[in-house]
Design a protein around this motif. Structure first.
Motif, mmCIF file in Angstrom:
data_model
loop_
_atom_site.group_PDB
_atom_site.id
_atom_site.type_symbol
_atom_site.label_atom_id
_atom_site.label_comp_id
_atom_site.label_asym_id
_atom_site.label_seq_id
_atom_site.Cartn_x
_atom_site.Cartn_y
_atom_site.Cartn_z
ATOM 1 N N LEU A 1 -0.246 8.784 -7.850
ATOM 2 C CA LEU A 1 -1.577 9.296 -7.538
ATOM 3 C C LEU A 1 -2.186 8.576 -6.344
ATOM 4 N N CYS A 2 -2.134 7.257 -6.336
ATOM 5 C CA CYS A 2 -2.738 6.496 -5.235
ATOM 6 C C CYS A 2 -2.030 6.762 -3.918
ATOM 7 N N LEU B 1 4.980 5.637 -3.375
ATOM 8 C CA LEU B 1 5.836 6.808 -3.410
ATOM 9 C C LEU B 1 6.528 6.976 -2.069
ATOM 10 N N ARG B 2 7.860 7.092 -2.094
ATOM 11 C CA ARG B 2 8.627 7.189 -0.852
ATOM 12 C C ARG B 2 9.510 8.436 -0.886
ATOM 13 N N ARG C 1 1.586 3.583 -15.526
ATOM 14 C CA ARG C 1 1.686 2.813 -14.279
ATOM 15 C C ARG C 1 2.339 3.644 -13.174
ATOM 16 N N ILE C 2 3.406 4.357 -13.510
ATOM 17 C CA ILE C 2 4.070 5.199 -12.515
ATOM 18 C C ILE C 2 3.117 6.290 -12.032
ATOM 19 N N ALA D 1 -11.807 6.016 -7.571
ATOM 20 C CA ALA D 1 -12.078 5.952 -9.012
ATOM 21 C C ALA D 1 -12.930 7.135 -9.464
ATOM 22 N N ARG D 2 -13.982 7.457 -8.697
ATOM 23 C CA ARG D 2 -14.836 8.591 -9.070
ATOM 24 C C ARG D 2 -14.090 9.908 -8.894
ATOM 25 N N ALA D 3 -13.315 10.022 -7.821
ATOM 26 C CA ALA D 3 -12.592 11.267 -7.547
ATOM 27 C C ALA D 3 -11.582 11.597 -8.631
ATOM 28 N N THR D 4 -11.034 10.579 -9.262
ATOM 29 C CA THR D 4 -9.964 10.782 -10.245
ATOM 30 C C THR D 4 -10.391 10.478 -11.671
ATOM 31 N N GLY D 5 -11.672 10.281 -11.908
ATOM 32 C CA GLY D 5 -12.127 9.986 -13.267
ATOM 33 C C GLY D 5 -11.478 8.751 -13.836
#
Length: 333
Positions: free
Chosen positions: A151-152, A47-48, A145-146, A166-170
């Motif tokens: 999110l990342c 994301l920019r 995918r977007i 992975a745990r934080a975001t289910g």
């Protein structure tokens, strides 16, 4: 050295989620002016924004425009949104009006009419490949995918260790969360607000709309979001707000609504939430600096309690409204 006071854990129960914004939720509060939102793009999977100030404002607001990548074709989704509610005589998508929740043995899914102007068709990802037309299922995967890329990028900025993503975001950081692709139609014959004010329950929403109607609450007033057919609207939800509230850079969940529509209006959205299949509820967490992740509640619990605040009930096609049953995922506007 004194430690920084910790943000109190949120109360995920009825009457508490919106306790600090009930006054703003009144439908009698008009929108004042146009929302000048920040704009971002996806480049090399990240994301920019124009600069760090624009990014910080977008995260603080909880909403921004995202340029639709050149390789993403939104036309099939536009066509589905404009036809799904019309009935079987409208080919090829009108037949979806007749597919209700009983078809999926899940009261959340299928065609629903709400008490506001909105009627919807929504499916969770596990049904996309079998029940959406191939072009709509493919669109859903592109949006997943977007969503992962956005999110990342947020998680990296907030400072959560990648091993905890992975745990934080289910599972959403690995495209393994719970996803809904939802199509909306606003019925001008219903003399009500388009969609009641609310915050979405998940991490983030990708919204496609080409007509005005969406309004957001920023500061102490409501603003009209201009329609930009070249952009998606990204808004963050309660799961993101909870996760980041005690971090160094909290990300807000934006409260939004749809104004009463005088003409037919259609839109569609992609929703990313923590995994919440029966027996596989991955939970909602907050990140505390120096401590790590703390579990706040179940994923389904957040959905259900948020729903109660949004809808007074749902109704099947052509039947009177029934009493509220907490079965529908809120904020699919």
């Amino acid at each position: 050295m004194e430690s920084t006071p910790r943000t109190p854990a949120p109360e995920i129960r009825r009457g508490q989620i919106y306790r600090d914004v009930y006054v703003k939720r009144s439908p009698d509060r008009p929108a004042l002016g146009e929302a000048r939102l920040e704009k971002a793009r996806i480049s090399s999977g990240k994301l920019r924004f124009m600069d760090s100030s624009a990014r910080d404002r977008a995260f603080s607001d909880g909403v921004f425009f995202l340029e639709i990548p050149a390789e993403v074709d939104v036309s099939a989704g536009d066509a589905f949104a404009q036809q799904f509610y019309c009935g079987p005589s409208a080919v090829p998508y009108g037949r979806f009006r007749t597919i209700g929740s009983d078809h999926f043995d899940d009261p959340l899914l299928g065609f629903h009419q709400r008490i506001n102007q909105i009627e919807q068709f929504l499916l969770e990802r596990r049904f996309w490949g079998t029940d959406y037309p191939p072009e709509i299922a493919a669109l859903g995967e592109v949006l997943t995918r977007i969503s992962q890329q956005v999110l990342c990028s947020v998680l990296a900025h907030v400072g959560i260790s990648e091993q905890d993503w992975a745990r934080a975001t289910g599972g959403c950081s690995q495209s393994g969360g719970s996803y809904h692709l939802t199509f909306n139609h606003y019925r001008p014959a219903q003399e009500e607000i388009g969609l009641s004010s609310h915050k979405d329950d998940g991490f983030l929403t990708i919204l496609r709309t080409t007509a005005p109607g969406l309004e957001v609450a920023r500061g102490d007033h409501w603003e009209v979001v201009p329609a930009d057919p070249d952009c998606f609207i990204i808004n963050f939800g309660l799961a993101m707000e909870i996760l980041t509230a005690d971090s160094g850079t909290p990300v807000a969940a934006i409260m939004h609504r749809v104004s009463q529509q005088q003409n037919d209006r259609s839109s569609y959205g992609h929703f990313s939430s923590s995994g919440c299949l029966p027996g596989e509820d991955q939970g909602i967490y907050r990140y505390v600096q120096g401590v790590g992740l703390e579990r706040i509640c179940g994923s389904r619990e957040l959905i259900d309690e948020n729903d109660y605040e949004i809808y007074a009930g749902t109704e099947a096609p052509d039947t009177p409204a029934s009493p509220l049953h907490i079965t529908t995922e809120g904020g699919r506007g």
